[in-house]
Scaffold this motif. Structure first.
Motif, PDB file in Angstrom:
ATOM      1  N   TRP A  42       0.259   4.104  -0.528  1.00 32.74           N
ATOM      2  CA  TRP A  42      -0.489   5.306  -0.128  1.00 32.74           C
ATOM      3  C   TRP A  42      -0.677   5.442   1.380  1.00 32.74           C
ATOM      4  CZ3 TRP A  42      -2.741   1.006  -2.494  1.00 32.74           C
ATOM      5  CH2 TRP A  42      -3.601   0.254  -1.677  1.00 32.74           C
ATOM      6  N   HIS A  43      -0.453   4.349   2.125  1.00 26.24           N
ATOM      7  CA  HIS A  43      -0.746   4.350   3.565  1.00 26.24           C
ATOM      8  C   HIS A  43       0.542   4.636   4.352  1.00 26.24           C
ATOM      9  CE1 HIS A  43      -2.808   2.524   7.265  1.00 26.24           C
ATOM     10  NE2 HIS A  43      -1.532   2.590   7.627  1.00 26.24           N
TER      11      HIS A  43
ATOM     12  N   GLU B 262       0.851  -1.195   0.000  1.00 30.64           N
ATOM     13  CA  GLU B 262       0.000   0.000   0.000  1.00 30.64           C
ATOM     14  C   GLU B 262       0.887   1.245   0.000  1.00 30.64           C
ATOM     15  OE1 GLU B 262      -3.028   0.184   3.004  1.00 30.64           O
ATOM     16  OE2 GLU B 262      -3.947  -1.718   2.410  1.00 30.64           O
TER      17      GLU B 262
HETATM   18 ZN    ZN Z   1      -4.776   3.105   5.143  1.00 28.90          ZN
END
Ligand code: ZN
Length: 274
Positions: free
Chosen positions: A242-243, A240
């Motif tokens: 984006w996290h 991820e």
């Molecule tokens: Zn997240």
């Protein structure tokens, strides 16, 4: 003639002696080899014994200690430091029942929505760090957009149950945290995206300038990319980009340089294959 005889006898003696010497030295060599082999075998045996000993004594103890901090998906551990910026929450480590951060604020950064929703919030220290990160990214010409920060236990419960209804528990567990086990509940995590991504949270974010900038610079502001590529078995989540998760500048720098996950850094890896 006598001389010749003597020479022959002497030679024979010498040859015989030489032969014996050779035999003796061969025997000695053999003994040496045997001794060496024995020493080697002994050493090997000792080594094996050293290796075997902890394997016989430690597993129960180690397993017990591991279960105390790691837990399992079915029997998660409740974290004892929910307020710490270094808290490790994952599929096997949960927040205490009903826990919520006490210092939530709204960071002054662009979100993709205008409403003052819960997901706009972060803990005070993380919010200030996020503002710094955004200011630096904008200076570099990036156009990051914030998508989702804090998420309460009750909101996570609703999301999880909606997902289970839609796609079943097995599929849901791959992408969604059970209530009490989402890092978004910490108030230290946030999902970022960009206009180029049409505000989506997808792996292709890493191919955009914003995604690359985040991967390279987040640590300088105290954030780590929490679910790196190729670490699904450890984090329990697919990549991820984006996290990001706030852990403070010192720890973020260490983790960035080590190239490890939060679990690996704190030696809390469990088998989270999903
Ligand atoms: Zn997240």
């Amino acid at each position: 003639m006598k001389r010749l005889m003597l020479f022959a006898v002497l030679s024979a003696v010498l040859v015989a002696a030489g032969c014996q010497d050779q035999q003796t030295s061969q025997k000695e060599n053999t003994n040496e080899l045997t001794e060496k082999k024995t020493e080697y075998q002994q050493a090997a045996e000792e080594e094996t014994a050293v290796e075997e000993e902890p394997a016989e004594v430690k597993p129960d103890q180690h397993q017990k200690e591991a279960n105390d901090v790691i837990g399992t998906i079915e029997e998660p551990v409740t974290v004892d430091n929910p307020d710490s910026i270094e808290v490790v929450v994952n599929k096997t480590r949960q927040f205490p029942d009903g826990w919520a951060p006490k210092d939530l604020v709204e960071p002054d950064v662009p979100f993709y929505f205008n409403e003052h929703l819960e997901k706009r919030k972060m803990r005070k220290e993380a919010a200030a760090a996020l503002e710094e990160l955004f200011a630096a990214s904008q200076k570099d010409g990036m156009e990051l957009v914030a998508a989702s920060g804090y998420r309460s236990e009750s909101r996570q419960k609703q999301i999880y149950e909606d997902n289970v209804s839609a796609q079943g528990q097995e599929e849901t567990d791959k992408v969604s945290a059970r209530p009490g086990r989402s890092e978004h509940q910490s108030g230290l995590a946030i999902d970022l995206t960009s206009a180029e991504m049409a505000l989506a949270l997808e792996e292709t974010f890493i191919n955009t300038d914003e995604g690359k900038w985040l991967a390279d610079h987040a640590y300088a502001y105290g954030f780590i990319v929490r679910y790196p590529k190729g670490k699904t078995d450890i984090t329990g989540y697919s990549y991820e980009p984006w996290h990001i998760r706030y852990v403070g500048k010192d720890l973020a720098k260490q983790i960035h340089e080590e190239g490890v996950t939060l679990e690996e850094h704190f030696q809390m890896e469990s088998d989270l294959k999903s």
